[in-house]
Design a protein around this motif. Structure first.
Motif, PDB file in Angstrom:
ATOM      1  N   ALA A  15       0.825  -1.207   0.000  1.00 34.48           N
ATOM      2  CA  ALA A  15       0.000   0.000   0.000  1.00 34.48           C
ATOM      3  C   ALA A  15       0.858   1.255   0.000  1.00 34.48           C
ATOM      4  N   LEU A  16       1.978   1.218   0.711  1.00 34.21           N
ATOM      5  CA  LEU A  16       2.874   2.383   0.720  1.00 34.21           C
ATOM      6  C   LEU A  16       3.478   2.605  -0.658  1.00 34.21           C
ATOM      7  N   ARG A  17       3.905   1.531  -1.301  1.00 37.46           N
ATOM      8  CA  ARG A  17       4.504   1.667  -2.633  1.00 37.46           C
ATOM      9  C   ARG A  17       3.493   2.133  -3.675  1.00 37.46           C
ATOM     10  N   ALA A  18       2.214   1.922  -3.384  1.00 39.04           N
ATOM     11  CA  ALA A  18       1.177   2.354  -4.323  1.00 39.04           C
ATOM     12  C   ALA A  18       0.866   3.846  -4.210  1.00 39.04           C
ATOM     13  N   LEU A  19       1.364   4.500  -3.167  1.00 40.10           N
ATOM     14  CA  LEU A  19       1.121   5.933  -3.018  1.00 40.10           C
ATOM     15  C   LEU A  19       1.870   6.707  -4.099  1.00 40.10           C
ATOM     16  N   PRO A  20       1.321   7.810  -4.567  1.00 40.11           N
ATOM     17  CA  PRO A  20       1.970   8.564  -5.644  1.00 40.11           C
ATOM     18  C   PRO A  20       3.342   9.083  -5.236  1.00 40.11           C
ATOM     19  N   THR A  21       4.296   8.957  -6.133  1.00 37.25           N
ATOM     20  CA  THR A  21       5.699   9.386  -6.035  1.00 37.25           C
ATOM     21  C   THR A  21       6.563   8.499  -5.138  1.00 37.25           C
ATOM     22  N   VAL A  22       5.983   7.523  -4.427  1.00 39.64           N
ATOM     23  CA  VAL A  22       6.789   6.669  -3.542  1.00 39.64           C
ATOM     24  C   VAL A  22       7.577   5.665  -4.377  1.00 39.64           C
ATOM     25  N   ARG A  23       8.894   5.689  -4.202  1.00 41.62           N
ATOM     26  CA  ARG A  23       9.778   4.790  -4.935  1.00 41.62           C
ATOM     27  C   ARG A  23      10.430   3.758  -4.034  1.00 41.62           C
ATOM     28  N   ASP A  24      10.602   4.097  -2.754  1.00 37.18           N
ATOM     29  CA  ASP A  24      11.289   3.184  -1.845  1.00 37.18           C
ATOM     30  C   ASP A  24      10.597   3.180  -0.489  1.00 37.18           C
ATOM     31  N   VAL A  25      10.647   2.025   0.186  1.00 39.20           N
ATOM     32  CA  VAL A  25      10.131   1.859   1.544  1.00 39.20           C
ATOM     33  C   VAL A  25      11.256   1.265   2.378  1.00 39.20           C
ATOM     34  N   VAL A  26      11.645   1.965   3.439  1.00 37.90           N
ATOM     35  CA  VAL A  26      12.780   1.552   4.274  1.00 37.90           C
ATOM     36  C   VAL A  26      12.282   1.367   5.699  1.00 37.90           C
ATOM     37  N   ALA A  27      12.431   0.168   6.224  1.00 40.32           N
ATOM     38  CA  ALA A  27      11.861  -0.168   7.537  1.00 40.32           C
ATOM     39  C   ALA A  27      12.556   0.566   8.667  1.00 40.32           C
ATOM     40  N   GLY A  28      11.754   0.982   9.652  1.00 37.07           N
ATOM     41  CA  GLY A  28      12.258   1.524  10.910  1.00 37.07           C
ATOM     42  C   GLY A  28      13.110   2.763  10.739  1.00 37.07           C
ATOM     43  N   GLY A  29      14.134   2.860  11.582  1.00 37.91           N
ATOM     44  CA  GLY A  29      14.999   4.035  11.593  1.00 37.91           C
ATOM     45  C   GLY A  29      16.314   3.807  10.885  1.00 37.91           C
TER      46      GLY A  29
END
Length: 409
Positions: free
Chosen positions: A87-101
Motif C-alpha cells: 500500500a505504501l509503494r502504491a502511493l503517488p511518487t513513492v519509490r522506496d520503503v525503508v523499515a524503521g529508523g
C-alpha cells in the motif's frame, strides 16, 4: 539535491529524522521546508494509531499534488510492517520503503553516501538522542513492537561521545528510544547507569528522559531524577494505559498492577514540589466496562499527574488486540477519552497554579514572537523578556500572567 523531510510520531522518530538531516547536509545536499522546492521527499511514519497512518498517506498524496516530480521514500514504523509495504509503494511518487529508523538505508535510497553523521547540531532547541531501538514486551495493542523488533541498546561510549558533541550546541538532551527502560538489559548495563554517566560527562546540559515505564525506575535512576542539581530533569512520562488491573492483563502489560504503578510514581513526586509527571492512557480498549473506566478515572484523579496523553483505542492490524472480543463502540470510547482529558486539564491547571511564585530552570524555545520557555518539570511558560535568545537557559521566577498562564522572569 534538495530533500523535503516530514516526521510523524514520537521522539524516537524525530531522532532518526535529525540523523537523516545531518547525513543529507554532510553529503553536501540541502533539506528544504516545502515539497515544491524538493527533488526528493522522505516521510518518517508512525504506526501508533490509525489516525497517524491516515495522516501519513494524506501527507504523501498532498506533497505529490504539489510536486508531481518528487521521488519519495517512506521510512519509520509503518514502513517496518511488511503487510503495509504494497500500500505504501502504491502511493503517488513513492519509490522506496525503508523499515524503521535505518538512516543509512534511506541515504542509499536517495543516492547519498550512507555515512550517518552523529552529534551534529540539530534543528530543534532541545536535542534528541536515541539510546536504543526495539522492544521485548508484547503489548496486545502495539504495532510499534512488530515494526521495530527486539531491544537493541547502543554502546555507552558511543552515546556519551554523541551527547558531548550535542552539548556544544544544545541546552537540553532528551534520551529517547522505543523502550528506554530496557536500555542495557542485553549487555549488563541499565538506564540508571547510563544517565549517571551522562550527568557526569556533560554536566552543562539538562538531561531529560522521554518515556519510561514507572516500575523500571530503579533506586539509582530515582536519585538522579530527584537530585534537583540541574543535570537531570525532575520529570517522568510513565505509560499507564489503564487503571484497571483486569485490562492491564488483557493488554499484555503483565509487569505491574495499578497499585504498583501508583507506588512507583508517588515515591518520585513526593521528593519535591516540582516534578513533572505524565502518562499515556487508552480509553475504550476491548472489554472495557464502566467499572474499568471508573477505575482509570479514579487512579488518574488520585495520582499527581501534571498532564496526560489520552487516546481512544485504535485497533492496529496484525496485533492481538485486533482479535479481542467485546469491542467498545467508538462513540463511547471518544466520550470516555473526553472525560479523561477534562480531568487532565483540571490537574494541569492546578499544578501550574501551585508553581506560581516558585523558581524554575527555564530553556527558551521557538523563534521570534513564538518564543516560550520550557521548565525542568516540562511546563511551557511565557517570557517576561521577549528578547531572550533561543536556547538561552536561566533560573527564573514564575508568576501568573493576565490570562492565568505562567510567565518566567
Amino acid at each position: 539535491m534538495k530533500v523535503y523531510l516530514r516526521t510523524f510520531g514520537c521522539r524516537a522518530n524525530h531522532a532518526d529524522s535529525e540523523a537523516l538531516h545531518a547525513t543529507v547536509t554532510a553529503a553536501g545536499h540541502d533539506v528544504v521546508r516545502t515539497p515544491e522546492l524538493a527533488d526528493c521527499a522522505v516521510f518518517n511514519s508512525c504506526a501508533v494509531t490509525a489516525e497517524a497512518e491516515a495522516d501519513l498517506r494524506s501527507a504523501v498524496r498532498r506533497a505529490a499534488r504539489r510536486a508531481p516530480g518528487l521521488r519519495s521514500v517512506v521510512m519509520g514504523c509503518v514502513a517496518g510492517l511488511s503487510d503495509r509495504e504494497p500500500a505504501l509503494r502504491a502511493l503517488p511518487t513513492v519509490r522506496d520503503v525503508v523499515a524503521g529508523g535505518d538512516v543509512a538505508g534511506v541515504a542509499r535510497a536517495l543516492g547519498i553516501e550512507p555515512r550517518v553523521a552523529t552529534g551534529a547540531p540539530q534543528q530543534s532547541t532541545r536535542a534528541v538522542l536515541r539510546i536504543q531501538d526495539g522492544c521485548d514486551e508484547h503489548c496486545t495493542f502495539c504495532a510499534t513492537r512488530l515494526a521495530r523488533g527486539a531491544n537493541r541498546s547502543r554502546p555507552e561510549d558511543e552515546i556519551v561521545r554523541e551527547a558531548a558533541a550535542l552539548a556544544e550546541h544544545h541546552p537540553e538532551i532528551v534520551l529517547t528510544g522505543i523502550h528506554i527502560g530496557h536500555y542495557g538489559a542485553e549487555v549488563g548495563s541499565s538506564l540508571g547507569r547510563l544517565v549517571e554517566r551522562l550527568a557526569c560527562a556533560v554536566p552543562s546540559v539538562r538531561i531529560r528522559l522521554s518515556s519510561v515505564e514507572a516500575t523500571e525506575v530503579d533506586d539509582r535512576l530515582a536519585e538522579l531524577l530527584t537530585a534537583r542539581d540541574g543535570r537531570v530533569a525532575p520529570f517522568l512520562h510513565a505509560p499507564l494505559q489503564t487503571g484497571s488491573a483486569r485490562l492491564l492483563r488483557r493488554m499484555g502489560r503483565h509487569w505491574y498492577t495499578p497499585a504498583q504503578y501508583a507506588a512507583a510514581v508517588e515515591r518520585l513526586a513526593a521528593r519535591g514540589a516540582a516534578f513533572g509527571l505524565g502518562a499515556d492512557v487508552i480509553a475504550g480498549f476491548p472489554g472495557e466496562s464502566e467499572r474499568d473506566h471508573a477505575d482509570t478515572l479514579s487512579l488518574c484523579a488520585q495520582l499527581p499527574f501534571t498532564y496526560l496523553h489520552v487516546f481512544p483505542f485504535s485497533p492496529r492490524p496484525g496485533t492481538a488486540a485486533e482479535r479481542l472480543p467485546d469491542p467498545v463502540p467508538a462513540s463511547r470510547a471518544r466520550a470516555r477519552a473526553a472525560e479523561l482529558r477534562a480531568l487532565a486539564g483540571r490537574k494541569a491547571e492546578a499544578y501550574a497554579a501551585a508553581r506560581a511564585g516558585s523558581r524554575a530552570d527555564v530553556i527558551v524555545v521557538g523563534r521570534g514572537p513564538r518564543r516560550r520557555g520550557v521548565t525542568e518539570d516540562f511546563l511551557t511558560v511565557g517570557l517576561a523578556d521577549p528578547a531572550l535568545p533561543r536556547g538561552h537557559r536561566f533560573v527564573g521566577q514564575l508568576r501568573a500572567g493576565a490570562d492565568g498562564s505562567l510567565v518566567a522572569s
